[in-house]
Write a protein that holds these residues in place. Structure first.
Motif, mmCIF file in Angstrom:
data_model
loop_
_atom_site.group_PDB
_atom_site.id
_atom_site.type_symbol
_atom_site.label_atom_id
_atom_site.label_comp_id
_atom_site.label_asym_id
_atom_site.label_seq_id
_atom_site.Cartn_x
_atom_site.Cartn_y
_atom_site.Cartn_z
ATOM 1 N N LEU A 1 0.853 -1.179 0.000
ATOM 2 C CA LEU A 1 0.000 0.000 0.000
ATOM 3 C C LEU A 1 0.896 1.238 0.000
ATOM 4 O O LEU A 1 1.919 1.278 0.689
ATOM 5 C CB LEU A 1 -0.916 0.023 1.219
ATOM 6 N N HIS A 2 0.489 2.232 -0.789
ATOM 7 C CA HIS A 2 1.279 3.440 -0.961
ATOM 8 C C HIS A 2 0.452 4.634 -0.489
ATOM 9 O O HIS A 2 -0.563 4.972 -1.091
ATOM 10 C CB HIS A 2 1.667 3.598 -2.437
ATOM 11 N N PHE A 3 0.904 5.264 0.610
ATOM 12 C CA PHE A 3 0.224 6.437 1.159
ATOM 13 C C PHE A 3 1.034 7.692 0.830
ATOM 14 O O PHE A 3 2.269 7.651 0.792
ATOM 15 C CB PHE A 3 0.080 6.310 2.678
ATOM 16 N N ALA A 4 0.343 8.784 0.617
ATOM 17 C CA ALA A 4 1.020 10.052 0.341
ATOM 18 C C ALA A 4 0.121 11.206 0.742
ATOM 19 O O ALA A 4 -1.102 11.127 0.601
ATOM 20 C CB ALA A 4 1.386 10.157 -1.139
ATOM 21 N N TYR A 5 0.738 12.263 1.255
ATOM 22 C CA TYR A 5 -0.007 13.484 1.508
ATOM 23 C C TYR A 5 0.937 14.676 1.609
ATOM 24 O O TYR A 5 2.151 14.521 1.771
ATOM 25 C CB TYR A 5 -0.895 13.373 2.751
ATOM 26 N N GLN A 6 0.344 15.848 1.496
ATOM 27 C CA GLN A 6 1.064 17.114 1.636
ATOM 28 C C GLN A 6 0.688 17.715 2.977
ATOM 29 O O GLN A 6 -0.488 17.945 3.261
ATOM 30 C CB GLN A 6 0.693 18.075 0.503
ATOM 31 N N ALA A 7 1.685 17.959 3.821
ATOM 32 C CA ALA A 7 1.463 18.597 5.116
ATOM 33 C C ALA A 7 2.031 20.007 5.079
ATOM 34 O O ALA A 7 2.582 20.449 4.061
ATOM 35 C CB ALA A 7 2.099 17.776 6.232
ATOM 36 N N CYS A 8 1.921 20.704 6.192
ATOM 37 C CA CYS A 8 2.334 22.099 6.205
ATOM 38 C C CYS A 8 3.834 22.289 5.999
ATOM 39 O O CYS A 8 4.274 23.375 5.606
ATOM 40 C CB CYS A 8 1.889 22.757 7.510
ATOM 41 N N ASP A 9 4.637 21.231 6.245
ATOM 42 C CA ASP A 9 6.085 21.359 6.101
ATOM 43 C C ASP A 9 6.644 20.620 4.889
ATOM 44 O O ASP A 9 7.858 20.548 4.718
ATOM 45 C CB ASP A 9 6.784 20.867 7.366
ATOM 46 N N GLY A 10 5.781 20.039 4.054
ATOM 47 C CA GLY A 10 6.283 19.370 2.862
ATOM 48 C C GLY A 10 5.539 18.095 2.531
ATOM 49 O O GLY A 10 4.480 17.797 3.084
ATOM 50 N N ALA A 11 6.119 17.328 1.593
ATOM 51 C CA ALA A 11 5.483 16.119 1.072
ATOM 52 C C ALA A 11 5.939 14.888 1.851
ATOM 53 O O ALA A 11 7.109 14.765 2.223
ATOM 54 C CB ALA A 11 5.824 15.955 -0.400
ATOM 55 N N TYR A 12 4.987 13.967 2.044
ATOM 56 C CA TYR A 12 5.249 12.715 2.754
ATOM 57 C C TYR A 12 4.741 11.544 1.918
ATOM 58 O O TYR A 12 3.672 11.626 1.300
ATOM 59 C CB TYR A 12 4.521 12.694 4.103
ATOM 60 N N GLU A 13 5.510 10.442 1.921
ATOM 61 C CA GLU A 13 5.084 9.203 1.277
ATOM 62 C C GLU A 13 5.538 8.020 2.121
ATOM 63 O O GLU A 13 6.604 8.054 2.742
ATOM 64 C CB GLU A 13 5.682 9.063 -0.127
ATOM 65 N N LEU A 14 4.719 6.982 2.100
ATOM 66 C CA LEU A 14 5.064 5.746 2.812
ATOM 67 C C LEU A 14 4.495 4.575 2.041
ATOM 68 O O LEU A 14 3.312 4.552 1.713
ATOM 69 C CB LEU A 14 4.488 5.762 4.236
ATOM 70 N N ARG A 15 5.369 3.630 1.734
ATOM 71 C CA ARG A 15 4.954 2.388 1.084
ATOM 72 C C ARG A 15 5.355 1.232 1.987
ATOM 73 O O ARG A 15 6.496 1.163 2.455
ATOM 74 C CB ARG A 15 5.635 2.248 -0.285
#
Length: 276
Positions: A212-226
């Protein structure tokens, strides 16, 4: 010389990478002892100063971070400007993590445990104290009677450090049916959620090959987790502890149909939410 102690000075809620377990949510309780001469107030250091200085240092270094031992077998680290890319082939499968570098703490060790974290924290905190004072640290786990689980998660909407996509907690759970603890149901949940990642459906980018590949944009930048699908619990809500408690109540209530179920879900040590 005199000694000052503060038990339960702080809690480090974090996550770490492990060759056997993969991504692990964790909570470390921090006790400190300060050795030094008495000052003009006949104190080693005022308690308020001790708590303020050391708690601030913990929050700025390890708390709510992903702790990564540089010498971990199978680990690859790539730096791309302010972003950090991690890859790990662990026993449960492959893990990939991209985030701002500030969301990760790299430790010069082969594994994460209370000793390696305490040593890293010692180096971070000692310079915050007057030179004449010597700091001693003890990290430990909460003594939990009954079921508990380790979970990692991220809260993209959070303005604080909970926005980090891979931080976590070691949490007890209490399930009461008609006012009485249901130890069997607690154990069932703890086994199901051992080393789990609580992922929000809205953050799921794609899935395939058992990942599973999660991703989002938070206030301090981009995040991804696979990570391996087998280590994920997908939620149809955010993974705040309030939503976790409510989700567990919806999920578990049918197993005790006709009875009143109450869920007390913990987020680390001494805090949580109630549903039912």
């Amino acid at each position: 010389m005199a000694s000052l102690f503060v038990d339960n000075l702080s809690v480090i809620d974090c996550a770490y990478l492990d060759a056997q377990r993969g991504l692990v949510g964790e909570s470390f309780l921090v006790d400190v002892v300060l050795d030094g001469p008495l000052d003009a107030q006949s104190m080693v250091l005022d308690f308020s100063q001790t708590k303020r200085r050391l708690k601030a240092g913990i929050d700025a270094s390890l708390d709510h971070r992903l702790l990564v031992p540089r010498q971990l077998p199978g680990l690859r680290i790539q730096e791309d400007g302010a972003q950090l890319h991690l890859q790990l082939d662990a026993a449960p499968g492959r893990y990939e993590h991209r985030s701002p570098a500030s969301a990760v703490c790299l430790l010069d060790a082969a594994r994460i445990d209370t000793e390696t974290v305490a040593a890293a924290l010692q180096r971070q905190l000692q310079p915050l104290l007057p030179p004449a004072i010597r700091l001693h640290l003890n990290l430990r786990h909460e003594a939990i009677e009954g079921a508990y689980y380790h979970y990692a998660h991220g809260l993209k909407k959070h303005a604080g450090l909970c926005r980090h996509i891979a931080h976590g907690h070691r949490s007890r759970v209490e399930l009461r049916v008609d006012g009485v603890r249901d130890r069997a149901l607690e154990a069932q949940l703890a086994a199901r959620w051992r080393d789990i990642y609580l992922g929000t459906q809205a953050d799921l980018l794609d899935r395939g090959d058992g990942q599973l590949h999660f991703a989002y944009q938070a206030c301090d930048g981009a995040y991804e987790l696979r990570l391996p699908e087998s280590r994920v619990q997908l939620l149809d809500c955010d993974s705040t502890v309030e939503e976790i408690a409510a989700w567990l109540h919806r999920e578990l209530a049918p197993l005790r149909a006709g009875h009143r179920l109450q869920v007390r879900a913990y987020e680390g040590w001494g805090k949580g939410a109630i549903a039912g």
